[in-house]
Structures are given as C-alpha cells and as structure tokens.
Design a protein around this motif. Sequence first.
Motif, mmCIF file in Angstrom:
data_model
loop_
_atom_site.group_PDB
_atom_site.id
_atom_site.type_symbol
_atom_site.label_atom_id
_atom_site.label_comp_id
_atom_site.label_asym_id
_atom_site.label_seq_id
_atom_site.Cartn_x
_atom_site.Cartn_y
_atom_site.Cartn_z
ATOM 1 N N ASP A 11 0.813 -1.219 0.000
ATOM 2 C CA ASP A 11 0.000 0.000 0.000
ATOM 3 C C ASP A 11 0.842 1.262 0.000
ATOM 4 O O ASP A 11 0.342 2.360 0.276
ATOM 5 C CB ASP A 11 -1.021 0.024 1.149
ATOM 6 C CG ASP A 11 -2.376 -0.540 0.708
ATOM 7 O OD1 ASP A 11 -2.590 -0.683 -0.515
ATOM 8 O OD2 ASP A 11 -3.215 -0.837 1.575
ATOM 9 N N VAL A 12 2.128 1.107 -0.304
ATOM 10 C CA VAL A 12 3.002 2.237 -0.619
ATOM 11 C C VAL A 12 3.452 2.086 -2.073
ATOM 12 O O VAL A 12 3.305 3.002 -2.878
ATOM 13 C CB VAL A 12 4.209 2.315 0.337
ATOM 14 C CG1 VAL A 12 5.198 3.393 -0.116
ATOM 15 C CG2 VAL A 12 3.743 2.615 1.763
ATOM 16 N N PHE A 13 3.965 0.896 -2.397
ATOM 17 C CA PHE A 13 4.326 0.591 -3.789
ATOM 18 C C PHE A 13 3.334 -0.390 -4.427
ATOM 19 O O PHE A 13 2.721 -0.096 -5.436
ATOM 20 C CB PHE A 13 5.757 0.057 -3.864
ATOM 21 C CG PHE A 13 6.793 1.090 -3.571
ATOM 22 C CD1 PHE A 13 7.074 2.087 -4.498
ATOM 23 C CD2 PHE A 13 7.483 1.094 -2.367
ATOM 24 C CE1 PHE A 13 8.021 3.066 -4.237
ATOM 25 C CE2 PHE A 13 8.429 2.063 -2.092
ATOM 26 C CZ PHE A 13 8.711 3.054 -3.029
ATOM 27 N N ILE A 14 3.179 -1.556 -3.824
ATOM 28 C CA ILE A 14 2.218 -2.524 -4.348
ATOM 29 C C ILE A 14 0.868 -2.326 -3.655
ATOM 30 O O ILE A 14 0.824 -2.077 -2.445
ATOM 31 C CB ILE A 14 2.721 -3.982 -4.165
ATOM 32 C CG1 ILE A 14 1.857 -4.958 -4.965
ATOM 33 C CG2 ILE A 14 2.813 -4.376 -2.695
ATOM 34 C CD1 ILE A 14 2.446 -6.360 -5.041
ATOM 35 N N ILE A 78 -4.590 -10.880 -0.640
ATOM 36 C CA ILE A 78 -4.368 -9.480 -0.295
ATOM 37 C C ILE A 78 -3.551 -8.733 -1.347
ATOM 38 O O ILE A 78 -3.664 -7.526 -1.505
ATOM 39 C CB ILE A 78 -3.679 -9.382 1.089
ATOM 40 C CG1 ILE A 78 -3.700 -7.942 1.609
ATOM 41 C CG2 ILE A 78 -2.246 -9.928 1.038
ATOM 42 C CD1 ILE A 78 -3.218 -7.811 3.047
ATOM 43 N N LEU A 79 -2.724 -9.455 -2.101
ATOM 44 C CA LEU A 79 -1.784 -8.833 -3.031
ATOM 45 C C LEU A 79 -2.461 -8.467 -4.342
ATOM 46 O O LEU A 79 -3.106 -9.301 -4.969
ATOM 47 C CB LEU A 79 -0.611 -9.785 -3.296
ATOM 48 C CG LEU A 79 0.181 -10.201 -2.044
ATOM 49 C CD1 LEU A 79 1.090 -11.367 -2.355
ATOM 50 C CD2 LEU A 79 0.978 -9.010 -1.499
ATOM 51 N N ARG A 80 -2.262 -7.220 -4.761
ATOM 52 C CA ARG A 80 -2.895 -6.730 -5.990
ATOM 53 C C ARG A 80 -1.834 -6.224 -6.966
ATOM 54 O O ARG A 80 -0.769 -6.777 -7.062
ATOM 55 C CB ARG A 80 -3.934 -5.642 -5.641
ATOM 56 C CG ARG A 80 -5.106 -6.188 -4.816
ATOM 57 C CD ARG A 80 -5.849 -7.295 -5.558
ATOM 58 N NE ARG A 80 -6.761 -8.056 -4.696
ATOM 59 C CZ ARG A 80 -7.432 -9.104 -5.091
ATOM 60 N NH1 ARG A 80 -7.299 -9.560 -6.310
ATOM 61 N NH2 ARG A 80 -8.229 -9.756 -4.250
ATOM 62 N N ASP A 81 -2.102 -5.150 -7.652
ATOM 63 C CA ASP A 81 -1.207 -4.672 -8.704
ATOM 64 C C ASP A 81 -0.118 -3.749 -8.160
ATOM 65 O O ASP A 81 -0.246 -3.184 -7.076
ATOM 66 C CB ASP A 81 -2.012 -3.924 -9.774
ATOM 67 C CG ASP A 81 -2.718 -2.701 -9.196
ATOM 68 O OD1 ASP A 81 -3.447 -2.863 -8.188
ATOM 69 O OD2 ASP A 81 -2.540 -1.588 -9.717
ATOM 70 N N PHE A 82 0.934 -3.606 -8.941
ATOM 71 C CA PHE A 82 2.039 -2.703 -8.632
ATOM 72 C C PHE A 82 2.110 -1.684 -9.777
ATOM 73 O O PHE A 82 2.670 -1.975 -10.829
ATOM 74 C CB PHE A 82 3.345 -3.499 -8.530
ATOM 75 C CG PHE A 82 4.535 -2.733 -8.004
ATOM 76 C CD1 PHE A 82 4.703 -1.371 -8.261
ATOM 77 C CD2 PHE A 82 5.498 -3.379 -7.261
ATOM 78 C CE1 PHE A 82 5.798 -0.676 -7.791
ATOM 79 C CE2 PHE A 82 6.613 -2.692 -6.778
ATOM 80 C CZ PHE A 82 6.764 -1.342 -7.050
ATOM 81 N N PRO A 83 1.534 -0.489 -9.591
ATOM 82 C CA PRO A 83 1.529 0.512 -10.660
ATOM 83 C C PRO A 83 2.953 0.918 -11.066
ATOM 84 O O PRO A 83 3.780 1.244 -10.207
ATOM 85 C CB PRO A 83 0.778 1.695 -10.041
ATOM 86 C CG PRO A 83 -0.041 1.094 -8.934
ATOM 87 C CD PRO A 83 0.800 -0.024 -8.401
ATOM 88 N N THR A 84 3.221 0.908 -12.358
ATOM 89 C CA THR A 84 4.584 1.162 -12.845
ATOM 90 C C THR A 84 5.031 2.606 -12.608
ATOM 91 O O THR A 84 6.231 2.867 -12.546
ATOM 92 C CB THR A 84 4.705 0.829 -14.334
ATOM 93 O OG1 THR A 84 3.691 1.546 -15.059
ATOM 94 C CG2 THR A 84 4.549 -0.664 -14.576
ATOM 95 N N HIS A 85 4.064 3.539 -12.460
ATOM 96 C CA HIS A 85 4.490 4.927 -12.229
ATOM 97 C C HIS A 85 5.213 5.078 -10.887
ATOM 98 O O HIS A 85 6.041 5.978 -10.723
ATOM 99 C CB HIS A 85 3.301 5.905 -12.325
ATOM 100 C CG HIS A 85 2.354 5.859 -11.177
ATOM 101 N ND1 HIS A 85 1.321 4.946 -11.083
ATOM 102 C CD2 HIS A 85 2.278 6.619 -10.044
ATOM 103 C CE1 HIS A 85 0.646 5.154 -9.959
ATOM 104 N NE2 HIS A 85 1.204 6.154 -9.317
ATOM 105 N N ARG A 86 4.939 4.179 -9.969
ATOM 106 C CA ARG A 86 5.647 4.214 -8.679
ATOM 107 C C ARG A 86 7.082 3.707 -8.829
ATOM 108 O O ARG A 86 7.999 4.213 -8.184
ATOM 109 C CB ARG A 86 4.884 3.400 -7.634
ATOM 110 C CG ARG A 86 3.552 4.034 -7.266
ATOM 111 C CD ARG A 86 2.777 3.217 -6.259
ATOM 112 N NE ARG A 86 1.442 3.776 -6.068
ATOM 113 C CZ ARG A 86 0.401 3.095 -5.640
ATOM 114 N NH1 ARG A 86 0.529 1.799 -5.345
ATOM 115 N NH2 ARG A 86 -0.781 3.668 -5.492
ATOM 116 N N LEU A 87 7.258 2.707 -9.674
ATOM 117 C CA LEU A 87 8.614 2.235 -9.962
ATOM 118 C C LEU A 87 9.413 3.349 -10.627
ATOM 119 O O LEU A 87 10.580 3.576 -10.270
ATOM 120 C CB LEU A 87 8.573 1.008 -10.866
ATOM 121 C CG LEU A 87 9.937 0.516 -11.369
ATOM 122 C CD1 LEU A 87 10.778 -0.019 -10.218
ATOM 123 C CD2 LEU A 87 9.766 -0.547 -12.452
#
Length: 203
Positions: A11-14, A78-87
């Motif tokens: 919930d900060v990155f993923i 619980i695990l969802r997506d990891f938005p690439t804009h955060r990477l």
Amino acid sequence: MIKTLIFDFGDVFINLDKEGAMNNALNLFEVETFPEELIAINSLYEQGLISSEEFIEFYVENFPKLSKESILDAWNYILRDFPTHRLEFLKTLAKTDVYKLILLSNTNELHIDWIKDKVEFYDDFKTQFHEFYLSHEINLRKPNANIYEFVLLENNLKPEECLFIDDTKENTDSASKLGIHTWNINPITEDVVNLFTINNHLF
C-alpha cells in the motif's frame, strides 16, 4: 534535514486489498472473527520464525476441509497490482543519489514468492534501494521498536534525519517515538509519488 527515506512496501508501492482479504479468509475458514491463535501464527511466520511448510501445515491441520491450494490462494488474496508509475518515481529518486533509500516491510516468503512471479520488474525495484529489509529475513516485525532500532544501528542513522513512509498508523506512531519523521500515507487518497509535495515542510 532528511537524508534517509525508509519505505514500507504494501500500500506504498504494491496495492493491497486488506478488507477483501480479511472477508475472504473469514468466509473460507467459516469464522466471524480471526482467532488469536491464527493471528499469532501469522505473526510468527511474518518474522520468519516458522517455515512456509510449517505455516501451511498448521492451517491444513486446523482446517482439514481445505486444500493447501485454497489456503495459499487465501493467503495471497491481499496482493494486488504494482503501478509502474511508482517504480519510475523510485528509479528517478535513486538516480539523484541524494537520499539513502531503505525498504522496511512486514512480509513473508509466500508473499514475496507471489510477487516475484507476478511482478516482472521486482528485481529492478529491489535494486533501487541501498538496503532491503523484509521482516521474515531479519526476524523482526513492525511496530516493535527493535525493528526501527535495528535499521538505525545497521546504517548508522540519526532518527531526526530519517523519514519513514507507512500506511499503518501503529507503525508510524512507533517510529515517531524514536524521533523518526513519519508519513502515515493514506493509500486511498495519497500516492507515494507525491512524497515531496505532501512532506515539503521536511525538505
């Protein structure tokens, strides 16, 4: 002056679905509230004090109607997506080489295995950090003070020069007591890419 940025992972990155995962688990295990025994075993597992095999076996023994696969699916729900804009934000931040970047996450082997399998840029993400601390690898867990003391000591950091970003208030409250600056990020209304805008008073 902030010299070190310490980031949580979930919930900060993923993105996480904490509420959905809890409701799914309550339905699957046919309980109204999560028993203390399950909370305790989950905590032990998150600290790497029991193996993945022992963890899954515990659930199989206590819920014999369920398969290992259904238990594993519930655990990873619980695990969802990891938005690439955060990477991209993180990579840009790392390139500036202004701050020491540390990841500090309560997580476990099964979750990390899922992320490695589903998030193709996990290795790229990991290499952006100077230090990458996962609770099950260091046998420490937030919000216990000793995990923050460990990070400060291992990296020779002054707490007043650190900013810790985490979505769980209990975790940021604990870090604040040690003199660490904190941002209790709201994953619904805030995004880590706005770190400097929201916390401009610290920089």
